[in-house]
Design an enzyme around this catalytic site. Sequence first.
Site, PDB file in Angstrom:
ATOM      1  N   GLU A 107       0.837  -1.196   0.000  1.00  0.00           N
ATOM      2  CA  GLU A 107       0.000   0.000   0.000  1.00  0.00           C
ATOM      3  C   GLU A 107       0.871   1.243   0.000  1.00  0.00           C
ATOM      4  O   GLU A 107       1.959   1.259   0.581  1.00  0.00           O
ATOM      5  CB  GLU A 107      -0.913   0.063   1.232  1.00  0.00           C
ATOM      6  CG  GLU A 107      -2.200  -0.692   1.125  1.00  0.00           C
ATOM      7  CD  GLU A 107      -3.154  -0.361   2.275  1.00  0.00           C
ATOM      8  OE1 GLU A 107      -4.048  -1.197   2.527  1.00  0.00           O
ATOM      9  OE2 GLU A 107      -3.016   0.705   2.906  1.00  0.00           O
ATOM     10  N   ASP A 109      -0.144   5.126   0.961  1.00  0.00           N
ATOM     11  CA  ASP A 109      -1.316   5.778   1.543  1.00  0.00           C
ATOM     12  C   ASP A 109      -1.168   7.269   1.807  1.00  0.00           C
ATOM     13  O   ASP A 109      -0.180   7.706   2.409  1.00  0.00           O
ATOM     14  CB  ASP A 109      -1.651   5.160   2.914  1.00  0.00           C
ATOM     15  CG  ASP A 109      -1.953   3.674   2.850  1.00  0.00           C
ATOM     16  OD1 ASP A 109      -2.149   3.148   1.755  1.00  0.00           O
ATOM     17  OD2 ASP A 109      -1.988   3.043   3.923  1.00  0.00           O
ATOM     18  N   GLU A 111      -3.595   9.636   4.081  1.00  0.00           N
ATOM     19  CA  GLU A 111      -4.742   9.636   4.992  1.00  0.00           C
ATOM     20  C   GLU A 111      -4.887  11.030   5.583  1.00  0.00           C
ATOM     21  O   GLU A 111      -3.943  11.571   6.160  1.00  0.00           O
ATOM     22  CB  GLU A 111      -4.561   8.601   6.106  1.00  0.00           C
ATOM     23  CG  GLU A 111      -4.663   7.166   5.626  1.00  0.00           C
ATOM     24  CD  GLU A 111      -4.497   6.156   6.739  1.00  0.00           C
ATOM     25  OE1 GLU A 111      -5.315   5.234   6.826  1.00  0.00           O
ATOM     26  OE2 GLU A 111      -3.531   6.302   7.509  1.00  0.00           O
ATOM     27  N   GLN A 124      -1.425  12.145   7.051  1.00  0.00           N
ATOM     28  CA  GLN A 124      -0.564  11.004   7.384  1.00  0.00           C
ATOM     29  C   GLN A 124      -0.277  10.221   6.118  1.00  0.00           C
ATOM     30  O   GLN A 124      -1.181   9.936   5.339  1.00  0.00           O
ATOM     31  CB  GLN A 124      -1.245  10.096   8.417  1.00  0.00           C
ATOM     32  CG  GLN A 124      -0.447   8.824   8.710  1.00  0.00           C
ATOM     33  CD  GLN A 124      -0.995   8.052   9.882  1.00  0.00           C
ATOM     34  OE1 GLN A 124      -0.827   8.430  11.021  1.00  0.00           O
ATOM     35  NE2 GLN A 124      -1.668   6.934   9.614  1.00  0.00           N
ATOM     36  N   THR A 125       0.984   9.883   5.906  1.00  0.00           N
ATOM     37  CA  THR A 125       1.361   8.995   4.810  1.00  0.00           C
ATOM     38  C   THR A 125       1.938   7.718   5.410  1.00  0.00           C
ATOM     39  O   THR A 125       2.526   7.728   6.490  1.00  0.00           O
ATOM     40  CB  THR A 125       2.394   9.648   3.875  1.00  0.00           C
ATOM     41  OG1 THR A 125       3.542  10.055   4.636  1.00  0.00           O
ATOM     42  CG2 THR A 125       1.791  10.863   3.180  1.00  0.00           C
ATOM     43  N   ASN A 126       1.762   6.628   4.685  1.00  0.00           N
ATOM     44  CA  ASN A 126       2.261   5.343   5.165  1.00  0.00           C
ATOM     45  C   ASN A 126       2.555   4.454   3.961  1.00  0.00           C
ATOM     46  O   ASN A 126       1.986   4.652   2.873  1.00  0.00           O
ATOM     47  CB  ASN A 126       1.239   4.676   6.080  1.00  0.00           C
ATOM     48  CG  ASN A 126       1.837   3.605   6.974  1.00  0.00           C
ATOM     49  OD1 ASN A 126       3.045   3.345   6.930  1.00  0.00           O
ATOM     50  ND2 ASN A 126       1.008   2.951   7.769  1.00  0.00           N
ATOM     51  N   ASN A 134       4.151   0.354   9.614  1.00  0.00           N
ATOM     52  CA  ASN A 134       4.955   1.054  10.623  1.00  0.00           C
ATOM     53  C   ASN A 134       5.894   2.081  10.011  1.00  0.00           C
ATOM     54  O   ASN A 134       7.011   2.285  10.479  1.00  0.00           O
ATOM     55  CB  ASN A 134       5.766   0.058  11.465  1.00  0.00           C
ATOM     56  CG  ASN A 134       4.872  -0.804  12.336  1.00  0.00           C
ATOM     57  OD1 ASN A 134       3.791  -0.369  12.737  1.00  0.00           O
ATOM     58  ND2 ASN A 134       5.298  -2.024  12.610  1.00  0.00           N
ATOM     59  N   ARG A 135       5.429   2.726   8.918  1.00  0.00           N
ATOM     60  CA  ARG A 135       6.261   3.737   8.264  1.00  0.00           C
ATOM     61  C   ARG A 135       5.496   5.067   8.169  1.00  0.00           C
ATOM     62  O   ARG A 135       5.523   5.741   7.143  1.00  0.00           O
ATOM     63  CB  ARG A 135       6.678   3.257   6.870  1.00  0.00           C
ATOM     64  CG  ARG A 135       7.485   1.958   6.862  1.00  0.00           C
ATOM     65  CD  ARG A 135       7.877   1.540   5.449  1.00  0.00           C
ATOM     66  NE  ARG A 135       8.640   0.308   5.452  1.00  0.00           N
ATOM     67  CZ  ARG A 135       8.111  -0.909   5.361  1.00  0.00           C
ATOM     68  NH1 ARG A 135       6.793  -1.058   5.256  1.00  0.00           N
ATOM     69  NH2 ARG A 135       8.874  -1.980   5.350  1.00  0.00           N
ATOM     70  N   GLU A 136       4.826   5.451   9.244  1.00  0.00           N
ATOM     71  CA  GLU A 136       3.994   6.640   9.216  1.00  0.00           C
ATOM     72  C   GLU A 136       4.814   7.929   9.305  1.00  0.00           C
ATOM     73  O   GLU A 136       5.799   8.003  10.036  1.00  0.00           O
ATOM     74  CB  GLU A 136       2.990   6.636  10.373  1.00  0.00           C
ATOM     75  CG  GLU A 136       2.028   5.459  10.363  1.00  0.00           C
ATOM     76  CD  GLU A 136       2.513   4.295  11.207  1.00  0.00           C
ATOM     77  OE1 GLU A 136       3.733   4.247  11.541  1.00  0.00           O
ATOM     78  OE2 GLU A 136       1.706   3.420  11.541  1.00  0.00           O
ATOM     79  N   GLY A 205      -5.202  11.227  18.959  1.00  0.00           N
ATOM     80  CA  GLY A 205      -5.114   9.868  19.485  1.00  0.00           C
ATOM     81  C   GLY A 205      -6.432   9.285  19.921  1.00  0.00           C
ATOM     82  O   GLY A 205      -6.477   8.349  20.726  1.00  0.00           O
ATOM     83  N   ARG A 281       9.472   4.086  20.165  1.00  0.00           N
ATOM     84  CA  ARG A 281       8.593   3.112  19.515  1.00  0.00           C
ATOM     85  C   ARG A 281       9.360   1.890  19.049  1.00  0.00           C
ATOM     86  O   ARG A 281       8.902   0.755  19.190  1.00  0.00           O
ATOM     87  CB  ARG A 281       7.892   3.783  18.337  1.00  0.00           C
ATOM     88  CG  ARG A 281       7.031   2.849  17.487  1.00  0.00           C
ATOM     89  CD  ARG A 281       6.479   3.603  16.297  1.00  0.00           C
ATOM     90  NE  ARG A 281       5.655   2.771  15.445  1.00  0.00           N
ATOM     91  CZ  ARG A 281       5.124   3.198  14.302  1.00  0.00           C
ATOM     92  NH1 ARG A 281       5.316   4.436  13.896  1.00  0.00           N
ATOM     93  NH2 ARG A 281       4.387   2.382  13.570  1.00  0.00           N
TER      94      ARG A 281
END
Length: 295
Positions: A107, A109, A111, A124-126, A134-136, A205, A281
């Site tokens: 994907e 993305d 968002e 937000q991109t991913n 896990n690449r936000e 959040g 993280r």
Amino acid sequence: MNNCLKCRALVISLLILNLFRVSVASVVSTGDFNKDFFVMWAPDHVNTSSNGRERSLKLDQVSGSGFASNQMFLFGQMDMQIKLVPGNSAGTVLAYYLASDQPNRDEIDFEFLGNVSGQPYIVQTNIYVDGFDNREERIYLWFDPTEDFHTYSILWNLHQIVFMIDSIPIRLYRNHAEKGVAYPRWQPMSIKTSLWNGDSWATRGGLDKIDWSKSPFIASFKNYTIDACVWKGNPRFCRADSSANWWNKRSFSTLTRVQKRWFKWVRNYHMVYDYCQDNQRFQNNLPKECFLPKY
């Protein structure tokens, strides 16, 4: 002042010229949503203009909505003009993305995370590769994306993925596959959009929930271009260096000097979150690509 405005206009013009040296023959879209896309979710929440040139998605307490491209693609550039949900959009998520239909999906993305009235929108991109994300990254937009349409683009080629807003690069993800970094390069993807309830996480959040008294929430789309390699079952056609596959040429293997300046401006002044800076993280074991060059 006039000279400054002229200089800025020239810079933007040069940026656009460098980004959009496309071959007309490689454009595979018609500009008609009815011809190039199908409704994948809640047809009664999707509205299309009589000429097929504009489309909107609706979210209410009954349902969200979405549509997807009829065809799948392996590399190219996809542009979509979008006007985001206005007003108090907290908790809503508008997704515009490329996705494969495999269990170990790829994907790319965009968002758009809804906001409380008066607060800036967060984009937000991913990137998913073989089912892992896990690449936000997150940025604040430097304009109000609800007042007018803006162009959101994804350039995806053998060398890099570039996320752009009005031709300004906001994120890069380089192909470092030879160094052991996962990169989406084999699975064809379709173009998808969806508007949905993400209030468990999207705004602060999950602290700010959707105010359903403000519904329905509407996002609008128009003037899209799909300039990409249509998937025919054999990746070699899409990976070939040809006049049609302009995106794979060496001149698109990195950013131009002007694009790099814009990219640094976004990173310096509008970045909210970068997974490559989140040591907590990843327990001080950041992903390998975080230590490799972006261009």
